[in-house]
Scaffold this active site. Sequence first.
Site, PDB file in Angstrom:
ATOM      1  N   TYR A  38      -1.926  -0.646  10.336  1.00 11.78           N
ATOM      2  CA  TYR A  38      -2.031  -1.036   8.928  1.00 11.78           C
ATOM      3  C   TYR A  38      -0.742  -0.696   8.193  1.00 11.78           C
ATOM      4  CZ  TYR A  38      -3.739  -1.268   4.128  1.00 11.78           C
ATOM      5  OH  TYR A  38      -3.897  -1.569   2.795  1.00 11.78           O
ATOM      6  N   SER A  42       0.853  -1.187   0.000  1.00  9.62           N
ATOM      7  CA  SER A  42       0.000   0.000   0.000  1.00  9.62           C
ATOM      8  C   SER A  42       0.891   1.240   0.000  1.00  9.62           C
ATOM      9  CB  SER A  42      -0.893   0.007   1.238  1.00  9.62           C
ATOM     10  OG  SER A  42      -1.540   1.252   1.420  1.00  9.62           O
TER      11      SER A  42
END
Length: 248
Positions: free
Chosen positions: A158, A145
């Site tokens: 995350y 990501s």
Amino acid sequence: MRGKVMGKDSKVVLITGASSGIGAVAAERLAAAGHTVVLGARRADRLAEVAEKINANGGTATALPLDVTDRAGFARFADTARDRHGRIDVLVNNAGVMPLSRLDALRVDEWQQTIDVNLTGTLHGIAAVLPWMTEHGGHIVNISSTLAFEVVPASAVYSATKAAVRALSDGLRKEHQNIRVSVISPSFTESELLGSGGDPGTMAWVQDMASKLNMPTSVVADAIAYAVDQPATIDVSEIVVRPAAQAG
């Protein structure tokens, strides 16, 4: 127009998190290009629908239930794919969760879930295919990501898991010259990733941002396909994909 691979250029591609979002669209994209895809996810009914659509459109797809947090289950998934198709050429570690919250919210169970799926699940995938690929070669594509590069409030856990995915990918690449390793790091993308968990206020804000910035899922699927379709002598180490409005 994209070409279709034939014969020896066709690959057996395992894809996790393939019941929706990036995983499902990548499966359709790769199957349309002539690759055989083996789809894994927890939602067996949704997974079967994706496989049926691919097969109805002339592709070759198999759906196998998979929970990436189950190491033995992931091993069975890989073994079944190899038994049915004779080999494993590519693994796309795509399954992920994204329940965002500030650390002081102490949503500890969600922290653990994020680690279990995003990082441990990726490691389970590597463990499941590494013995085969060490001997025969292959390609592992890990989905990270843009939040691996920049931590924002509420993304700490995350971001940590996605940064760890980049680190282990780099280590794997350096340990095995006959295994290609690619990291695909997308920003806001149309998916169901924001659909559950996390602090409600934070998730509402992120969903509002996503509604303005989301990239089509096909953009990320094309990045995966680009890496997969390179010759064995070429390693596409990393692709970062952002909407132009966010790139500045």
